[in-house]
Scaffold this motif. Structure first.
Motif, PDB file in Angstrom:
ATOM      1  N   HIS A 102      22.303  19.687  10.632  1.00 19.79           N
ATOM      2  CA  HIS A 102      21.310  19.343  11.648  1.00 19.79           C
ATOM      3  C   HIS A 102      21.257  17.840  11.898  1.00 19.79           C
ATOM      4  O   HIS A 102      20.949  17.398  13.010  1.00 19.79           O
ATOM      5  CB  HIS A 102      19.929  19.870  11.225  1.00 19.79           C
ATOM      6  N   CYS A 133      17.104  18.103  19.382  1.00 16.29           N
ATOM      7  CA  CYS A 133      16.893  19.546  19.365  1.00 16.29           C
ATOM      8  C   CYS A 133      15.525  19.849  19.943  1.00 16.29           C
ATOM      9  O   CYS A 133      14.703  18.956  20.108  1.00 16.29           O
ATOM     10  CB  CYS A 133      17.028  20.097  17.941  1.00 16.29           C
ATOM     11  N   ALA A 192      13.336  21.614  18.488  1.00 18.48           N
ATOM     12  CA  ALA A 192      12.431  21.842  17.364  1.00 18.48           C
ATOM     13  C   ALA A 192      11.960  23.293  17.300  1.00 18.48           C
ATOM     14  O   ALA A 192      11.038  23.622  16.556  1.00 18.48           O
ATOM     15  CB  ALA A 192      11.217  20.900  17.406  1.00 18.48           C
ATOM     16  N   HIS A 231      14.496  26.221  17.881  1.00 15.82           N
ATOM     17  CA  HIS A 231      15.608  26.999  17.335  1.00 15.82           C
ATOM     18  C   HIS A 231      15.317  28.501  17.435  1.00 15.82           C
ATOM     19  O   HIS A 231      15.557  29.258  16.485  1.00 15.82           O
ATOM     20  CB  HIS A 231      15.897  26.598  15.878  1.00 15.82           C
ATOM     21  N   GLU A 240       9.478  20.379  12.044  1.00 20.91           N
ATOM     22  CA  GLU A 240       9.998  19.625  13.195  1.00 20.91           C
ATOM     23  C   GLU A 240       8.997  19.613  14.347  1.00 20.91           C
ATOM     24  O   GLU A 240       9.021  18.730  15.188  1.00 20.91           O
ATOM     25  CB  GLU A 240      11.294  20.270  13.706  1.00 20.91           C
TER      26      GLU A 240
HETATM   27 ZN   LIG Z   1      15.893  21.000  15.037  1.00 20.29          ZN
END
Ligand SMILES: [Zn+2]
Ligand SMILES: [Zn+2]
Length: 309
Positions: free
Chosen positions: A55, A61, A63, A65, A78
């Motif tokens: 990661h 990202c 946060a 997923h 996250e």
């Molecule tokens: Zn992430």
């Protein structure tokens, strides 16, 4: 020819994201320790096996997923406490530092999101996802993954590792951590050397000899005030034993174990002893993949049979 391996679990926040109360000092030392270790290894010209949490190699990202087959809440931190802590969730700069180092470090994997493989709730699908994501990211960085270090040394799903082309993993240490380990090796004179073996999936288990930060807290302070750093004493014994024989001594740590200057001093003392032994003897420093290559390489006899038999 004796051999020494140093492996590092490089993870920043990911080593602690699932804990209800992450140890603040360790969490905040991830970047500092990472840089200190790179500098020290560079100074002493020691190649290490750096197992990186995948990661950290992401640009960014969501946060969330959402598509990822992890248990609910796995990426919560996250979105909450660490929503504004990109320095704990991403580390492309630090990964680049490993890859661009003058020393030929091995780039290895410490999974994608620090999933504990040995837990019963970690199913095969999640293990596959951890390997798959790590491998994709490595490929984006023009790297392959040959060695794997299990988060918290929680071993499981070895068949998945084999399927994803891993050749080596760090197996558990025959020596006890911390004070007990000091007792075993100094008082009971137990060997610090380990023997790599090939498991039923064809993976090479490169067991750890010792965790370099298993002797901490007040006991360490007392020991250092009356004696010297017991971990340095132990590491020297292991290095000497490897140099004397043709055995393997395998030390490991997390960059975030280097929380203070005294931790840097510990590493400097160990690495300078290693440097001395390397110059005086034919002791070598290898990566986990190099060890695996030696273990699986057919012997002269087998080669001859394969060729002529
Ligand atoms: Zn992430
Ligand atoms: Zn870890």
């Amino acid at each position: 020819m004796g051999s020494v391996v140093i492996s590092l679990d490089a993870e920043l926040g990911w080593g602690f994201h699932d804990l209800p109360e992450p140890p603040i000092e360790r969490v905040e030392s991830g970047r500092r320790g990472w840089k200190s270790m790179l500098e020290l290894l560079d100074e002493f010209d020691v190649p290490a096996t750096w197992a990186v949490v995948g990661h950290l190699m992401l640009e960014d990202c969501d946060a969330d997923h959402a598509e990822y087959p992890a248990p609910d809440g796995w990426f919560d931190r996250e979105r909450t406490d660490w929503a504004d802590r990109k320095d704990l969730r991403f580390g492309r700069d630090l990964v680049r530092d490993i890859l661009e180092s003058d020393v030929a470090h091995e780039f290895a994997s410490h999974s994608f999101s620090h999933v504990l493989f040995g837990r019963p709730e970690t199913d095969r699908e999640l293990a596959i996802a951890e390997l798959e994501r790590s491998r994709e990211l490595a490929a984006e960085w023009d790297r392959s993954i040959d060695s794997f270090i299990y988060p918290r040394n929680s071993i499981g799903h070895r068949d998945v590792l084999a399927e994803y082309g891993i050749t080596a993993y760090r197996g558990s240490s025959p020596t006890r951590d911390g004070v007990r380990g000091v007792f075993d090796s100094t008082i009971r004179d137990r060997s610090m050397l380990v023997t790599p073996t090939v498991d039923e999936y064809g993976l090479v288990d490169v067991p750890a000899s010792m965790f370099l930060f298993g002797f901490e807290g007040p006991a360490r302070t007392v020991a250092e005030s009356i004696w010297e750093d017991p971990m340095v004493v132990l590491a020297r014994r292991g290095i000497d034993e490897a140099a004397r024989t043709d055995g393997l001594f395998h030390m490991w740590l997390h960059p975030n174990n280097l929380t203070h200057q005294r931790d840097d001093r510990r590493m400097r003392a160990i690495l300078s002893h290693l440097e001395r032994k390397r110059s005086e003897t034919d002791l070598t420093v290898e990566t986990m993949t190099e060890i695996a290559g030696r273990v699986t390489e057919p012997t002269m006899g087998e080669r001859a049979t394969a060729r002529w038999g």
